[in-house]
Motif scaffolding. Structure first.
Motif: not given
Length: 256
Positions: A230-231, A234
């Motif tokens: 997820q990091r 993004t």
């Protein structure tokens, strides 16, 4: 005093029953009843069974699952990616991709001078349903340098010089499979940062294969990301599944 009391009782009973005072029996007057009004039946759309997925394992980087439909058959495909590992932590997988794709790796290293093979990202494919006859599917196995697959329905790797046999593994039928994708690194940078940088520019999931004998319709694409994925998604602006226009993919749409 008893006779008058008995007469009072008789009159009272007659008034209550209507049988002792000779009044005409009332005749009920018929009234028209309302006709039932015809109503248009309401059509209720069938409710699709919601797509459910199991929890992402703690050791996983991400998971991509999708249903492939063709010629009336459909199969649910699920591809789970493990976290990237160095050659020391996954020596068997690392040596396997080096042996399977030497020409592809050599040509890629020419494009990235100063880099060297550093690690791998591995993944497992499972499926449920009826594999459509004639369908073949391409696997985006994470890295873009060299990838290969193992399984009863994985097309044999072709690593001829100048060919692209180690670019995208092809699945031709039902059965579990495993995939290994090579990751490069800069010797001057720590392996952890190298692998993260490579993963950040990877592509993960399923896409149509130009050699498929049938057209594939992709539905119910689901992507599950770990906190690390997820990091990266993004931070590096990963292209989301709906933006690819085909298959079920997530990752960088550029090159490493």
């Amino acid at each position: 005093m008893l006779p008058p009391l008995a007469g009072l009782v008789a009159v009272s009973v007659g008034v209550l029953t209507g049988c002792a005072i000779g009044l005409p029996t009332p005749t009920p007057t018929p009234t028209a009843s309302a006709s039932p009004t015809a109503t248009t039946p309401v059509e209720v759309e069938p409710t699709d069974t919601p797509t459910t997925v199991s929890a992402l394992p703690g050791s996983a980087l991400l998971r991509v699952s999708v249903t492939a439909e063709a010629d009336g058959d459909e199969v649910r495909l699920e591809l789970t990616f493990n976290r990237a590992q160095t050659n020391l932590n996954a020596p068997d997988a690392f040596e396997a991709v080096l042996d399977a794709c030497p020409n592809a790796i050599t040509s890629q290293l020419e494009l990235f001078p100063g880099f060297e093979p550093t690690g791998v990202v591995t993944s497992e494919l499972t499926m449920v349903g009826d594999w459509p006859e004639g369908m073949t599917v391409a696997i985006a196995a994470g890295g873009v340098v060299a990838s290969f697959g193992e399984g009863r329905s994985v097309a044999e790797t072709q690593d001829d010089p100048g060919a692209f046999g180690c670019t995208v593994p092809i699945v031709t039928g039902p059965g579990a499979a495993e995939f290994t994708s090579l990751l490069l690194g800069d010797p001057a940078v720590t392996d952890r940062l190298d692998l993260e940088a490579q993963i950040a520019h990877g592509i993960f999931g399923f896409e149509s294969d130009a050699g498929s004998a049938v057209d594939v319709r992709w539905v119910d694409c689901v992507v599950q990301l770990s906190s690390a994925a997820q990091r990266l998604s993004t931070q590096f602006g990963w292209t989301q599944p709906a933006q690819w226009g085909d298959g079920c993919l997530i990752g960088s749409d550029g090159t490493v």
